[in-house]
Design an enzyme around this catalytic site. Structure first.
Site, PDB file in Angstrom:
ATOM      1  N   LYS A 292       4.297 -16.838 -28.747  1.00 35.38           N
ATOM      2  CA  LYS A 292       4.496 -16.294 -27.543  1.00 35.38           C
ATOM      3  C   LYS A 292       3.396 -17.070 -26.604  1.00 35.38           C
ATOM      4  O   LYS A 292       2.559 -18.033 -27.016  1.00 35.38           O
ATOM      5  CB  LYS A 292       3.364 -14.583 -27.232  1.00 35.38           C
ATOM      6  CG  LYS A 292       4.504 -14.059 -26.125  1.00 35.38           C
ATOM      7  CD  LYS A 292       3.529 -12.708 -25.981  1.00 35.38           C
ATOM      8  CE  LYS A 292       4.008 -11.930 -25.407  1.00 35.38           C
ATOM      9  NZ  LYS A 292       3.541 -10.937 -24.851  1.00 35.38           N
TER      10      LYS A 292
HETATM   11  C1  E4P Z   1       4.742  -7.351 -23.519  1.00 33.76           C
HETATM   12  O1  E4P Z   1       4.904  -8.404 -24.175  1.00 33.76           O
HETATM   13  C2  E4P Z   1       3.983  -8.030 -22.302  1.00 33.76           C
HETATM   14  O2  E4P Z   1       2.683  -8.561 -22.782  1.00 33.76           O
HETATM   15  C3  E4P Z   1       3.508  -6.335 -22.440  1.00 33.76           C
HETATM   16  O3  E4P Z   1       4.634  -5.469 -21.396  1.00 33.76           O
HETATM   17  C4  E4P Z   1       3.048  -6.421 -20.197  1.00 33.76           C
HETATM   18  O4  E4P Z   1       3.116  -5.037 -20.292  1.00 33.76           O
HETATM   19  P1  E4P Z   1       2.391  -5.142 -18.496  1.00 33.76           P
HETATM   20  O5  E4P Z   1       3.166  -5.547 -17.421  1.00 33.76           O
HETATM   21  O6  E4P Z   1       2.091  -2.892 -18.471  1.00 33.76           O
HETATM   22  O7  E4P Z   1       0.716  -5.377 -18.674  1.00 33.76           O
END
Ligand code: E4P
Length: 218
Positions: free
Chosen positions: A83
């Site tokens: 990522k």
């Molecule tokens: C997924 O890859 C993201 O990091 C995650 O969905 C972020 O979610 P949040 O906005 O609830 O922290």
């Protein structure tokens, strides 16, 4: 539509993987911190539980270091998706890793223009954050609609729309209506998808009526 779970808690991942409905896992530095465990250990364990893509995020911001981190993460298991953030250096890293055959998930996407860049950089996934847009009074779902529409115009784009920052079941349903490829959600939201009061009521009635027959099936 594929379902990923957005957590680094291995017990939750094991519990939900047992349903057969989990296609992958996403983590981020905040979720790793919350788990209280060592990053590389927890990611390796998740990869051994879920065969689908497991997103593990780089933690630096410059190209050279992100590339080194990405290579280190990719070496953990074949199902790692590295990522990277949607920045110039992040997309340079995406291109370099994707060209070398590594799955990349470009995260922190908040605009259709950014999603076009992620696809051009060869990302396997782009992660638009719907909940965080809703939180500031913008429409997360409109972003998903825009990205899905744009990607459909270009069959050469191989990037899957991975809807992230999901806050509830309707985010999942609305993303599915729009044709998004993947929804990543907290375990609590995946569990909420199962529930309906009429299912509970109907089952209680069937159980009671079956008991009245005095029969057993097995
Ligand atoms: C997924 O890859 C993201 O990091 C995650 O969905 C972020 O979610 P949040 O906005 O609830 O922290």
């Amino acid at each position: 539509m594929k379902f990923f779970v957005d957590t680094a808690e291995i017990s939750e991942i094991r519990e939900l993987a047992a349903t057969g409905l989990v296609d992958g896992v996403t983590t981020n530095p905040s979720l790793i911190a919350k788990s209280g465990r060592k990053f590389l250990d927890v990611v390796a364990e998740i990869c051994s539980v879920v065969p689908g893509p497991v997103s593990a995020e780089v933690v630096s911001n410059d190209f050279d270091t992100m590339l080194k981190e990405g290579k280190k993460l990719a070496a953990i298991a074949k199902n790692i998706a590295v990522k990277v953030p949607l920045t110039v250096d992040g997309l340079k890293t995406c291109k370099a890793l994707a060209d070398a055959g590594t799955m990349v998930n470009v995260t922190l996407c908040f605009s259709p223009a950014q999603a076009i860049l992620a696809a051009k950089a060869g990302a396997a996934f782009v992660s638009p954050f719907v909940g965080r847009l809703d939180d500031i009074g913008m429409s997360g779902m409109q972003l998903i609609a825009d990205i899905c529409q744009i990607y459909r115009q270009y069959p050469g784009f191989r990037t899957e729309v991975l809807v992230a920052s999901i806050r509830g079941p309707m985010h999942v349903v609305d993303s599915a209506k729009l044709g998004a490829h993947v929804a990543t959600m907290p375990p609590s939201v995946l569990k909420q998808l199962f529930g309906h009061p009429l299912t509970d009521k109907g089952l209680a009635q069937f159980n009671a009526d079956w008991k009245k027959t005095g029969q057993s099936l097995l």
